[in-house]
Scaffold this active site. Structure first.
Site, PDB file in Angstrom:
ATOM      1  N   GLU A 104      -6.652  28.524  -9.851  1.00 24.57           N
ATOM      2  CA  GLU A 104      -6.733  27.291 -10.626  1.00 24.57           C
ATOM      3  C   GLU A 104      -6.509  27.598 -12.116  1.00 24.57           C
ATOM      4  OE1 GLU A 104      -6.634  24.822  -8.863  1.00 24.57           O
ATOM      5  OE2 GLU A 104      -8.284  24.525  -7.464  1.00 24.57           O
TER       6      GLU A 104
ATOM      7  N   ASP B  34      -4.555  32.063   1.242  1.00 23.77           N
ATOM      8  CA  ASP B  34      -5.924  31.634   0.943  1.00 23.77           C
ATOM      9  C   ASP B  34      -6.620  31.012   2.143  1.00 23.77           C
ATOM     10  OD1 ASP B  34      -4.289  29.404   0.954  1.00 23.77           O
ATOM     11  OD2 ASP B  34      -4.430  29.054  -1.194  1.00 23.77           O
TER      12      ASP B  34
ATOM     13  N   ASN C 237      -1.915  20.631 -10.462  1.00 21.38           N
ATOM     14  CA  ASN C 237      -2.415  21.223 -11.715  1.00 21.38           C
ATOM     15  C   ASN C 237      -1.762  22.569 -12.018  1.00 21.38           C
ATOM     16  OD1 ASN C 237      -3.526  22.897  -9.822  1.00 21.38           O
ATOM     17  ND2 ASN C 237      -5.670  22.508 -10.353  1.00 21.38           N
TER      18      ASN C 237
HETATM   19  C1  F6R Z   1      -1.921  26.544   0.252  1.00 14.22           C
HETATM   20  C2  F6R Z   1      -2.017  26.807  -1.173  1.00 14.22           C
HETATM   21  C3  F6R Z   1      -1.894  25.762  -2.218  1.00 14.22           C
HETATM   22  C4  F6R Z   1      -0.867  24.675  -1.881  1.00 14.22           C
HETATM   23  C5  F6R Z   1      -0.856  23.612  -2.983  1.00 14.22           C
HETATM   24  C6  F6R Z   1       0.106  22.482  -2.658  1.00 14.22           C
HETATM   25  O1  F6R Z   1      -2.117  27.722   1.017  1.00 14.22           O
HETATM   26  O2  F6R Z   1      -2.241  27.939  -1.517  1.00 14.22           O
HETATM   27  O3  F6R Z   1      -1.548  26.365  -3.431  1.00 14.22           O
HETATM   28  O4  F6R Z   1       0.406  25.248  -1.752  1.00 14.22           O
HETATM   29  O5  F6R Z   1      -2.143  23.087  -3.138  1.00 14.22           O
HETATM   30  O6  F6R Z   1      -0.364  21.781  -1.558  1.00 14.22           O
HETATM   31  P1  F6R Z   1       0.507  20.649  -0.849  1.00 14.22           P
HETATM   32  O7  F6R Z   1       1.655  21.369  -0.195  1.00 14.22           O
HETATM   33  O8  F6R Z   1      -0.407  20.040   0.179  1.00 14.22           O
HETATM   34  O9  F6R Z   1       0.950  19.709  -1.915  1.00 14.22           O
END
Ligand code: F6R
Length: 254
Positions: free
Chosen positions: A151, A75, A144
């Site tokens: 999401e 992403d 979440n």
């Molecule tokens: C990042 C992504 C997100 C993160 C998720 C966890 O490319 O796609 O899904 O893996 O938000 O983020 P952290 O590792 O910062 O807790």
């Protein structure tokens, strides 16, 4: 390391963040040794940073090479310039690509400045499809339950698409910015369908903040309200947790 089999998923429980990072790196290194031209699906965020550091070390020692590797990130924020130090493009160069022998032309990240996000998503899915499915998709998990930036919602999104970030995601990611107002509210993400074409999945989670959602993802029902729960339907999933992230899961199954 404690190893648990749950249907087609293998769960490793590491002592702490460093051990989780090391285990994640070992899994990727094993793949690169067996298949030097592997296609890697990569993630950003705080969780994989330690794993990338381990991979950089292994590359410096000559244990693994990225020369023939191609990569496909999950992403990117939208809209955002590659040069912005908050872009995931910048993150990947800073945390991995600039420090290993990968050919930057073989690295792919959704274009955060695409004029037409639908066309960008379609082109990105074509690229991923041309690999025949990435050999391994690295994932973190949002508090979440999001994977990529899919999401919680009413349906699993099949394709790479533009999304509005959840309030919770914006709050969680505010730690990387000077203020919450600076966090982008939109992104382009691989869809759940795109993620599920990966030949194997490597999901990492660390810290007690992730403990409730880790349990939900693995033991709850499969629902787009917990996007990561779809991984229960994938045939080759490795989950590497530290003890804190595993705590609620372990207290349920042990
Ligand atoms: C990042 C992504 C997100 C993160 C998720 C966890 O490319 O796609 O899904 O893996 O938000 O983020 P952290 O590792 O910062 O807790």
């Amino acid at each position: 390391m404690k190893t648990i089999k749950l249907n087609d998923m293998t769960i490793y429980v590491a002592k702490n963040y460093d051990e989780m990072s090391q285990k994640g790196a070992e899994i990727i290194a094993e793949l690169l040794k067996a298949k030097p031209d592997a296609a890697l699906g990569l993630a950003t965020g705080g969780t994989p940073v330690g794993m990338y550091k381990e991979l950089i070390e292994m590359n410096k020692k000559g244990e693994i090479s990225f020369k023939e590797v191609s990569s496909y990130n999950l992403d990117e924020y939208y809209p955002i310039e590659k040069t912005n130090d908050q872009s995931y493009d910048y993150f990947m160069r800073d945390n991995l690509f600039n420090h290993v022998d990968i050919d930057i032309n073989n690295t792919h990240i959704p274009n955060g400045m695409a004029a037409d996000c639908a066309a960008e998503g379609k082109a990105y899915d074509e690229l991923v499809r041309a690999t025949g499915g990435v050999d391994i998709q690295v994932l973190g998990i949002g508090g979440n339950g999001h994977i990529g930036f899919n999401e919680p919602c009413d349906v699993f999104d099949p394709i790479t698409h533009q999304v509005t970030l959840d309030e919770r995601t914006i709050r969680d990611n505010a730690r990387f910015f000077n203020s919450i107002e600076e966090v982008p509210t939109q992104a382009i993400t691989m869809g759940i369908g795109t993620i599920m074409t990966a030949k194997s999945i490597l999901l990492l989670a660390s810290g007690k903040g992730k403990a409730p959602i880790v349990k939900e993802m693995l033991l709850g029902k499969v629902t787009p309200q917990v996007p990561a729960s779809i991984l229960q339907f994938h045939k080759d999933v490795k989950i590497v947790l530290d003890e804190e992230a595993a705590a609620e899961l372990l207290s349920e199954i042990e």
